[in-house]
Write an enzyme that holds these catalytic residues in place. Structure first.
Site, PDB file in Angstrom:
ATOM      1  N   ARG A  75       1.126  -1.429  -0.147  1.00 33.52           N
ATOM      2  CA  ARG A  75      -0.236  -0.200   0.138  1.00 33.52           C
ATOM      3  C   ARG A  75       0.526   1.176   0.023  1.00 33.52           C
ATOM      4  O   ARG A  75       0.683   1.979  -0.725  1.00 33.52           O
ATOM      5  CB  ARG A  75      -0.694  -0.636   1.085  1.00 33.52           C
ATOM      6  CG  ARG A  75      -2.018   1.060   1.063  1.00 33.52           C
ATOM      7  CD  ARG A  75      -3.114   0.615   2.139  1.00 33.52           C
ATOM      8  NE  ARG A  75      -3.799   2.414   2.437  1.00 33.52           N
ATOM      9  CZ  ARG A  75      -4.265   3.050   3.713  1.00 33.52           C
ATOM     10  NH1 ARG A  75      -3.492   2.258   4.148  1.00 33.52           N
ATOM     11  NH2 ARG A  75      -4.362   4.041   3.292  1.00 33.52           N
ATOM     12  N   HIS A  79       0.838   4.044  -2.954  1.00 35.10           N
ATOM     13  CA  HIS A  79       0.095   5.809  -2.218  1.00 35.10           C
ATOM     14  C   HIS A  79       1.459   6.127  -2.578  1.00 35.10           C
ATOM     15  O   HIS A  79       1.010   7.331  -2.965  1.00 35.10           O
ATOM     16  CB  HIS A  79      -0.402   5.553  -1.174  1.00 35.10           C
ATOM     17  CG  HIS A  79      -1.694   4.951  -0.922  1.00 35.10           C
ATOM     18  ND1 HIS A  79      -2.570   5.456   0.247  1.00 35.10           N
ATOM     19  CD2 HIS A  79      -2.452   3.784  -1.524  1.00 35.10           C
ATOM     20  CE1 HIS A  79      -3.487   5.114  -0.319  1.00 35.10           C
ATOM     21  NE2 HIS A  79      -3.255   4.366  -1.283  1.00 35.10           N
ATOM     22  N   HIS A 202      -6.202  -6.362  -3.644  1.00 34.53           N
ATOM     23  CA  HIS A 202      -6.483  -6.059  -2.559  1.00 34.53           C
ATOM     24  C   HIS A 202      -6.562  -8.203  -2.134  1.00 34.53           C
ATOM     25  O   HIS A 202      -7.576  -7.890  -1.260  1.00 34.53           O
ATOM     26  CB  HIS A 202      -8.534  -5.413  -2.459  1.00 34.53           C
ATOM     27  CG  HIS A 202      -7.587  -4.399  -2.698  1.00 34.53           C
ATOM     28  ND1 HIS A 202      -8.923  -2.926  -3.083  1.00 34.53           N
ATOM     29  CD2 HIS A 202      -7.111  -3.085  -2.001  1.00 34.53           C
ATOM     30  CE1 HIS A 202      -8.579  -1.950  -2.893  1.00 34.53           C
ATOM     31  NE2 HIS A 202      -7.923  -2.102  -1.822  1.00 34.53           N
ATOM     32  N   TRP A 218     -10.607  -9.198   2.520  1.00 33.61           N
ATOM     33  CA  TRP A 218     -11.300  -9.507   1.493  1.00 33.61           C
ATOM     34  C   TRP A 218     -11.093 -11.043   0.832  1.00 33.61           C
ATOM     35  O   TRP A 218     -11.981 -11.038   0.061  1.00 33.61           O
ATOM     36  CB  TRP A 218     -10.169  -8.647  -0.165  1.00 33.61           C
ATOM     37  CG  TRP A 218     -10.376  -7.347   0.124  1.00 33.61           C
ATOM     38  CD1 TRP A 218     -11.951  -6.182  -0.739  1.00 33.61           C
ATOM     39  CD2 TRP A 218      -9.636  -6.112   0.238  1.00 33.61           C
ATOM     40  NE1 TRP A 218     -11.479  -4.763  -0.641  1.00 33.61           N
ATOM     41  CE2 TRP A 218     -10.229  -5.075  -0.164  1.00 33.61           C
ATOM     42  CE3 TRP A 218      -8.205  -6.229   0.993  1.00 33.61           C
ATOM     43  CZ2 TRP A 218      -9.774  -3.684   0.041  1.00 33.61           C
ATOM     44  CZ3 TRP A 218      -8.635  -5.062   1.762  1.00 33.61           C
ATOM     45  CH2 TRP A 218      -8.569  -3.944   1.358  1.00 33.61           C
TER      46      TRP A 218
HETATM   47  C1  HEM Z   1     -10.032   2.450  -6.861  1.00 35.49           C
HETATM   48  C2  HEM Z   1      -8.459   1.954  -5.990  1.00 35.49           C
HETATM   49  C3  HEM Z   1      -8.804   1.766  -4.358  1.00 35.49           C
HETATM   50  C4  HEM Z   1      -9.534   2.085  -3.556  1.00 35.49           C
HETATM   51  C5  HEM Z   1     -10.402   3.273  -3.709  1.00 35.49           C
HETATM   52  C6  HEM Z   1      -8.155   1.257  -3.091  1.00 35.49           C
HETATM   53  C7  HEM Z   1      -8.729   1.528  -1.442  1.00 35.49           C
HETATM   54  C8  HEM Z   1      -8.705   0.537  -0.118  1.00 35.49           C
HETATM   55  C9  HEM Z   1      -8.918   1.311   1.717  1.00 35.49           C
HETATM   56  C10 HEM Z   1     -10.063   2.069   1.784  1.00 35.49           C
HETATM   57  C11 HEM Z   1      -8.036   0.041   1.841  1.00 35.49           C
HETATM   58  C12 HEM Z   1      -7.980   0.517   3.483  1.00 35.49           C
HETATM   59  C13 HEM Z   1      -6.696   1.185   4.198  1.00 35.49           C
HETATM   60  C14 HEM Z   1      -7.331   0.793   5.722  1.00 35.49           C
HETATM   61  O1  HEM Z   1      -8.478   1.103   6.080  1.00 35.49           O
HETATM   62  O2  HEM Z   1      -5.744   0.550   5.574  1.00 35.49           O
HETATM   63  C15 HEM Z   1      -7.147  -0.082   1.105  1.00 35.49           C
HETATM   64  C16 HEM Z   1      -6.038  -1.047   1.590  1.00 35.49           C
HETATM   65  C17 HEM Z   1      -5.373  -1.604   0.823  1.00 35.49           C
HETATM   66  N1  HEM Z   1      -4.158  -1.547  -0.305  1.00 35.49           N
HETATM   67 FE1  HEM Z   1      -6.294  -0.896  -1.836  1.00 35.49          FE
HETATM   68  N2  HEM Z   1      -7.460   0.825  -2.901  1.00 35.49           N
HETATM   69  C18 HEM Z   1      -7.254   0.929  -4.622  1.00 35.49           C
HETATM   70  C19 HEM Z   1      -6.808   0.457  -5.657  1.00 35.49           C
HETATM   71  C20 HEM Z   1      -5.542  -0.222  -4.371  1.00 35.49           C
HETATM   72  C21 HEM Z   1      -4.479  -0.735  -5.855  1.00 35.49           C
HETATM   73  C22 HEM Z   1      -4.256   0.016  -6.868  1.00 35.49           C
HETATM   74  C23 HEM Z   1      -3.404  -1.311  -4.617  1.00 35.49           C
HETATM   75  C24 HEM Z   1      -2.001  -2.093  -5.080  1.00 35.49           C
HETATM   76  C25 HEM Z   1      -1.464  -1.796  -6.027  1.00 35.49           C
HETATM   77  C26 HEM Z   1      -3.884  -1.046  -3.794  1.00 35.49           C
HETATM   78  C27 HEM Z   1      -3.483  -1.862  -2.290  1.00 35.49           C
HETATM   79  C28 HEM Z   1      -4.023  -2.362  -1.443  1.00 35.49           C
HETATM   80  C29 HEM Z   1      -3.651  -2.966  -0.368  1.00 35.49           C
HETATM   81  C30 HEM Z   1      -1.997  -3.775  -0.069  1.00 35.49           C
HETATM   82  C31 HEM Z   1      -4.410  -3.090   1.192  1.00 35.49           C
HETATM   83  C32 HEM Z   1      -3.870  -3.001   2.058  1.00 35.49           C
HETATM   84  C33 HEM Z   1      -3.657  -2.829   3.189  1.00 35.49           C
HETATM   85  C34 HEM Z   1      -3.450  -3.321   4.725  1.00 35.49           C
HETATM   86  O3  HEM Z   1      -3.345  -4.295   4.860  1.00 35.49           O
HETATM   87  O4  HEM Z   1      -3.044  -2.573   5.551  1.00 35.49           O
HETATM   88  N3  HEM Z   1      -4.774  -0.233  -3.305  1.00 35.49           N
HETATM   89  N4  HEM Z   1      -7.312   0.031  -0.383  1.00 35.49           N
END
Ligand code: HEM
Length: 319
Positions: A75, A79, A202, A218
């Site tokens: 993440r 970001h 995700h 997820w």
């Molecule tokens: C429409 C696009 C996306 C949206 C709206 C989105 C939104 C989110 C949100 C709301 C979280 C939760 C954060 C938290 O509460 O800790 C999250 C976690 C995460 N996102 Fe996304 N994301 C998007 C695209 C992506 C992309 C492109 C990647 C990587 C290539 C990604 C990788 C991750 C990962 C690995 C987590 C888990 C982090 C953790 O477990 O602490 N996301 N994302």
């Protein structure tokens, strides 16, 4: 494409005015930041950084209820790259600006301080590496160590000063629908295949109420990179309901969740076709993900043609 040192005649160059001072080569034509690989470092040096990150992920496996640091490192890599805007060639991973308060405190980055703190001792030990290289290399390490695809990676990002930090609010809104998601990733020049493949990340990690106002994983295997996100998106019995923070999310009887922006991939026919293809064929997903992730991490950067990508060995492969 020709390159020169004089960034001042490029209206799109975010280093305008101080490029000479920081000595950054910039493309006069495209406004891209040009990677400057450290000539005294070889793949061995970067593999050492990879190994230190990978070993720390193994050692600190109790983080986030035994999910570990892998997902949060993916993440932070995304970001730090996800601020890129091709319309004005600003943002992106090049300058390593996630290290500044303004960017790490963007509400969209809530929780990512833990990833930054995880990486601090790695940076201390290998302080020759730039922050942009470190954040992106950590994201590559995390995917590979979670049994994901090999991610070819190139070094040469150069730390930029604080005043180049992009404004907050460039990361996506999790409540968006399919046209929002398509339009959002258009800012990077990503097509439908790249968009759907990227969101398949995700499979890793979970949402945290205290970070984003959403809650839950997820799927079942939150620290294994797989096509589980797509399988669950298609096959679970989803119900839209309000969570404890009052935000609507899709929940399944098994305790999995989907953000509205994830669910949007089911609600658009072109996206849905790709979701089905990835649910049926993990190799296809791995292949498309690797290509799109490389493009994401390299957004806004020009790498000299003779700069070959590194492909790192996993810890298992070195045993
Ligand atoms: C429409 C696009 C996306 C949206 C709206 C989105 C939104 C989110 C949100 C709301 C979280 C939760 C954060 C938290 O509460 O800790 C999250 C976690 C995460 N996102 Fe996304 N994301 C998007 C695209 C992506 C992309 C492109 C990647 C990587 C290539 C990604 C990788 C991750 C990962 C690995 C987590 C888990 C982090 C953790 O477990 O602490 N996301 N994302």
């Amino acid at each position: 494409v020709s390159f020169n040192y004089n960034a001042d005649n490029n209206p799109f160059n975010r280093n305008s005015g101080n490029a000479k001072k920081v000595g950054v080569l910039t493309s006069a034509v495209a406004g891209l930041n040009v990677a400057i690989p450290n000539k005294s470092k070889s793949i061995k040096d970067y593999q050492n950084v990879y190994n230190d990150i990978a070993e720390k992920i193994r050692e600190e496996d109790e983080f986030d209820n035994y999910i570990g640091y892998g997902p949060i490192l993916v993440r932070i890599a995304w970001h730090s790259s996800g601020t890129f805007d091709k319309n004005n060639m600003t943002g992106g991973s090049f300058g390593g600006t996630m290290r500044f308060k303004k960017e790490i405190n963007d509400p969209s980055n809530a929780g990512l301080k833990q990833a930054d703190e995880f990486l601090a001792p790695i940076y201390k030990k290998h302080s020759w590496i730039s922050h942009g290289d470190l954040y992106t290399l950590a994201g590559v390490t995390a995917v590979q160590e979670a049994q994901g695809p090999k991610i070819p990676w190139r070094p040469g990002r150069v730390d930029q000063p604080e005043n180049t930090t992009p404004e907050n609010g460039r990361l996506p809104d999790a409540t968006g629908d399919s046209s929002y998601v398509r339009n959002y990733f258009g800012r990077f020049g990503f097509n439908d295949t790249e968009i759907v493949a990227l969101i398949g990340a995700h499979c890793l990690g979970k949402t945290h109420l205290e970070n984003s106002g959403f809650e839950g994983p997820w799927g079942a295997a939150s620290n294994v990179f797989s096509n589980e996100f797509f399988v669950n998106l298609l096959n679970e019995n989803w119900k839209l309901q309000k969570n404890a923070a009052g935000n609507e999310q899709y929940d399944s009887p098994k305790g999995y969740m989907m953000l509205p922006a994830d669910f949007a991939l089911r609600q658009d026919n072109k996206f849905l076709k790709l979701v089905k293809a990835y649910a049926n064929d993990q190799d296809l997903f791995f292949n498309d993900f690797a290509k799109a992730y490389v493009k994401l991490l390299e957004s806004g950067i020009h790498f000299p043609a003779d700069q070959k990508p590194f492909i790192f060995k996993t810890l298992d492969e070195q045993e």
